[in-house]
Design a protein around this motif. Sequence first.
Motif, mmCIF file in Angstrom:
data_model
loop_
_atom_site.group_PDB
_atom_site.id
_atom_site.type_symbol
_atom_site.label_atom_id
_atom_site.label_comp_id
_atom_site.label_asym_id
_atom_site.label_seq_id
_atom_site.Cartn_x
_atom_site.Cartn_y
_atom_site.Cartn_z
ATOM 1 N N VAL A 35 0.863 -1.175 0.000
ATOM 2 C CA VAL A 35 0.000 0.000 0.000
ATOM 3 C C VAL A 35 0.895 1.218 0.000
ATOM 4 C CG1 VAL A 35 -1.778 1.260 1.243
ATOM 5 C CG2 VAL A 35 -1.801 -1.225 1.247
ATOM 6 N N GLY A 39 -2.592 5.066 -0.583
ATOM 7 C CA GLY A 39 -3.443 3.886 -0.561
ATOM 8 C C GLY A 39 -3.405 3.103 -1.849
ATOM 9 N N THR A 40 -2.461 3.398 -2.724
ATOM 10 C CA THR A 40 -2.348 2.693 -3.991
ATOM 11 C C THR A 40 -1.687 1.349 -3.771
ATOM 12 O OG1 THR A 40 -0.176 3.585 -4.502
ATOM 13 C CG2 THR A 40 -2.080 4.881 -5.220
ATOM 14 N N GLY A 41 -1.739 0.511 -4.775
ATOM 15 C CA GLY A 41 -1.115 -0.804 -4.689
ATOM 16 C C GLY A 41 0.285 -0.829 -5.256
ATOM 17 N N ARG A 82 -3.694 -0.660 10.945
ATOM 18 C CA ARG A 82 -4.482 -0.696 9.712
ATOM 19 C C ARG A 82 -4.827 -2.132 9.324
ATOM 20 N NH1 ARG A 82 -2.018 -2.170 4.843
ATOM 21 N NH2 ARG A 82 0.239 -2.108 4.798
ATOM 22 N N TRP A 84 -4.715 -5.184 6.875
ATOM 23 C CA TRP A 84 -3.754 -5.670 5.884
ATOM 24 C C TRP A 84 -4.448 -6.631 4.929
ATOM 25 C CZ3 TRP A 84 1.782 -5.172 5.709
ATOM 26 C CH2 TRP A 84 2.268 -4.214 6.589
#
Length: 145
Positions: A35, A39-41, A82, A84
């Motif tokens: 992440v 918040g992108t991959g 957070r 996962w």
Amino acid sequence: MELTAEIAAIRGGGGDPARLVGEFRRSVLLVPFAVGPEGTGDADGAPSGLMSAVTGGVRWLYAFTDEDALARFAAERGDAGREWAYLSVLGARLTDALVPMVGGPAGVVVNVADADGSMLFPPVCGIVPDAYAVDAVDAERSGAF
């Protein structure tokens, strides 16, 4: 015997490397998705946005034997708060299908946050496909093939 027991046997000075690799290939492993800051991959070159790191010219895909091992990794990173997301995948599928997608030397590190229970599965013959094994390339260059 399960993978964590095989790792313990090898780390304890006993065990059988072939049995360890076999257990790794049969085990379902949890591979977290990377992440990025927004918040992108973005996984910086890892296949399918999977979390990894590059050390010594080798991309190491992170894999965990269970959610507790992944949680210890998250805590070590200061990122336990957070959720996962992860992929559940057989070790064999990880090495045989995902490692070739990397585009360079790649291996798998299992339970990286466990000082006494981690194990590297490097990009060598018998672990990854020969076409992606660094020792096969070296042997081919030296004329051993």
